[in-house]
Design a protein around this motif. Structure first.
Motif, mmCIF file in Angstrom:
data_model
loop_
_atom_site.group_PDB
_atom_site.id
_atom_site.type_symbol
_atom_site.label_atom_id
_atom_site.label_comp_id
_atom_site.label_asym_id
_atom_site.label_seq_id
_atom_site.Cartn_x
_atom_site.Cartn_y
_atom_site.Cartn_z
ATOM 1 N N PRO A 45 56.080 61.802 49.363
ATOM 2 C CA PRO A 45 56.294 62.856 48.363
ATOM 3 C C PRO A 45 56.304 62.423 46.898
ATOM 4 N N VAL A 46 57.019 61.362 46.547
ATOM 5 C CA VAL A 46 57.090 60.963 45.130
ATOM 6 C C VAL A 46 55.732 60.482 44.645
ATOM 7 N N GLU A 47 55.071 59.651 45.448
ATOM 8 C CA GLU A 47 53.747 59.159 45.078
ATOM 9 C C GLU A 47 52.735 60.305 45.045
ATOM 10 N N LEU A 48 52.883 61.257 45.959
ATOM 11 C CA LEU A 48 52.013 62.428 45.952
ATOM 12 C C LEU A 48 52.203 63.230 44.664
ATOM 13 N N ALA A 49 53.440 63.348 44.212
ATOM 14 C CA ALA A 49 53.712 64.055 42.957
ATOM 15 C C ALA A 49 53.040 63.365 41.776
ATOM 16 N N ILE A 50 53.031 62.044 41.790
ATOM 17 C CA ILE A 50 52.362 61.295 40.715
ATOM 18 C C ILE A 50 50.882 61.647 40.671
ATOM 19 N N VAL A 51 50.259 61.674 41.840
ATOM 20 C CA VAL A 51 48.835 62.012 41.912
ATOM 21 C C VAL A 51 48.592 63.456 41.495
ATOM 22 N N LEU A 52 49.420 64.373 41.978
ATOM 23 C CA LEU A 52 49.229 65.794 41.684
ATOM 24 C C LEU A 52 49.394 66.100 40.200
ATOM 25 N N GLU A 53 50.273 65.381 39.529
ATOM 26 C CA GLU A 53 50.418 65.588 38.082
ATOM 27 C C GLU A 53 49.126 65.249 37.359
ATOM 28 N N GLU A 54 48.495 64.151 37.760
ATOM 29 C CA GLU A 54 47.248 63.757 37.110
ATOM 30 C C GLU A 54 46.102 64.705 37.482
ATOM 31 N N LEU A 55 46.085 65.195 38.718
ATOM 32 C CA LEU A 55 45.059 66.159 39.106
ATOM 33 C C LEU A 55 45.267 67.487 38.381
ATOM 34 N N GLY A 56 46.515 67.864 38.166
ATOM 35 C CA GLY A 56 46.799 69.061 37.383
ATOM 36 C C GLY A 56 46.338 68.909 35.951
ATOM 37 N N TYR A 57 46.506 67.724 35.399
ATOM 38 C CA TYR A 57 46.075 67.436 34.030
ATOM 39 C C TYR A 57 44.570 67.628 33.877
ATOM 40 N N ALA A 58 43.833 67.339 34.939
ATOM 41 C CA ALA A 58 42.368 67.422 34.895
ATOM 42 C C ALA A 58 41.830 68.729 35.469
ATOM 43 N N ALA A 59 42.717 69.677 35.833
ATOM 44 C CA ALA A 59 42.286 70.939 36.466
ATOM 45 C C ALA A 59 41.371 70.647 37.655
ATOM 46 N N ASP A 60 41.861 69.819 38.553
ATOM 47 C CA ASP A 60 41.069 69.380 39.706
ATOM 48 C C ASP A 60 40.503 70.564 40.489
ATOM 49 N N PRO A 61 39.197 70.550 40.784
ATOM 50 C CA PRO A 61 38.580 71.680 41.485
ATOM 51 C C PRO A 61 38.598 71.561 43.006
ATOM 52 N N THR A 62 39.058 70.449 43.546
ATOM 53 C CA THR A 62 39.007 70.224 44.987
ATOM 54 C C THR A 62 40.187 70.902 45.688
ATOM 55 N N PRO A 63 40.148 70.987 47.030
ATOM 56 C CA PRO A 63 41.278 71.567 47.782
ATOM 57 C C PRO A 63 42.402 70.573 48.060
ATOM 58 N N PHE A 64 42.590 69.590 47.206
ATOM 59 C CA PHE A 64 43.594 68.545 47.443
ATOM 60 C C PHE A 64 45.003 69.132 47.510
ATOM 61 N N LEU A 65 45.363 69.960 46.540
ATOM 62 C CA LEU A 65 46.719 70.512 46.483
ATOM 63 C C LEU A 65 47.055 71.303 47.740
ATOM 64 N N ALA A 66 46.143 72.189 48.157
ATOM 65 C CA ALA A 66 46.388 72.996 49.352
ATOM 66 C C ALA A 66 46.451 72.134 50.606
ATOM 67 N N THR A 67 45.592 71.134 50.685
ATOM 68 C CA THR A 67 45.554 70.264 51.864
ATOM 69 C C THR A 67 46.834 69.458 52.006
#
Length: 283
Positions: A45-67
């Motif tokens: 979870p904590v490491e996932l949050a680190i990744v998700l913050e950076e993907l949010g910063y870039a408006a990631d278009p992939t289904p990563f968040l939902a997956t």
């Protein structure tokens, strides 16, 4: 509870930030392949949050968040390909349901995993055309939102708001009025400072929620709701001030700002707004 990143988490943050910055212009399938190769979906979870913050910063278009935060906590595993979950009891606004390989449904009989191609999912027209939101028609659905899903949306909104602030700061340094940068005006500084404070508050609560989930702390449910509420408050401040400081040009198709404004607003609306989660905390 005291918390700060250790050396490995700081390294992950740098790697994620650099990777996203280098690859943000790649096609979506290549982005997805990169994330899978790096093993980010398997992060705790904590490491996932680190990744998700950076993907949010870039408006990631992939289904990563939902997956990672909608399917995985519901199904108890990663999907074969991409995935999402339906757990609001209605199936009204489901992230990436129209393109998921597998969909986890929370029903009165438990969790049922269905093939995405066999499920009736209709993509909805929303204000952010880059975001995949769909309606899922399935029987016997019940409500039960995973804490990880709330945390994932919260930290993604934080990433979007960070990008809004960075774009605004760059703009007010470059735009001149009365012979000086508008960023030198006290009123402009105050608005930017309000954005920064809101972001830091939301970020702290999102990472606290991630830590409680990682440790299976009994406070995890309240922490996730607090994080989602704080993220919603944060996007309100950043949307209002960011739009005002950038001017109307910030909402044109040619400007990157409008993408992040829409992502932040969508993150607040999905799975309950800030006011809804504050009310839930009073129960």
């Amino acid at each position: 509870m005291e918390f700060e990143f250790d050396d490995e988490q700081r390294l992950l943050q740098r790697v994620a930030r650099d990777t996203v910055a280098r690859s943000r212009d790649l096609p979506e399938d290549q982005l997805w392949a990169t994330y899978l190769e790096l093993g980010w979906l398997e992060a705790p979870p904590v490491e996932l949050a680190i990744v998700l913050e950076e993907l949010g910063y870039a408006a990631d278009p992939t289904p990563f968040l939902a997956t990672a935060t909608w399917f995985a906590p519901l199904a108890g595993r990663l999907p074969r390909g991409s995935g999402t979950g339906v757990f609001d009891g209605a199936g009204g606004f489901v992230l990436d349901a129209d393109r998921a390989d597998e969909v986890a449904l929370l029903t009165s009989e438990g969790v049922v995993v269905r093939d995405g191609k066999e499920l009736a999912a209709e993509r909805l027209s929303v204000f952010d055309p880059t975001l995949h939101i769909a309606r899922v028609d399935a029987p016997d659905l019940v409500a039960g939102v995973p804490d990880l899903a709330l945390m994932g949306l919260a930290i993604s909104v934080v990433g979007s708001c960070r990008r809004i602030l960075d774009l605004v700061v760059a703009h007010v340094k470059e735009r001149h009025q009365f012979g000086v940068p508008i960023g030198s005006f006290q009123a402009v500084k105050h608005k930017a400072a309000d954005m920064y404070v809101a972001i830091e508050r939301a970020k702290v609560l999102a990472y606290f929620a991630a830590l409680t989930i990682a440790e299976d702390d009994p406070r995890r449910g309240r922490a996730a709701a607090m994080a989602k509420a704080a993220a919603g408050d944060c996007q309100q401040v950043c949307f209002r001030n960011g739009f005002q400081l950038f001017g109307a040009m910030g909402y044109t198709w040619e400007n990157e700002l409008q993408i992040h404004l829409k992502r932040a607003k969508a993150g607040d609306l999905l799975l309950g707004t800030a006011s809804e989660h504050r009310k839930a905390l009073l129960v």
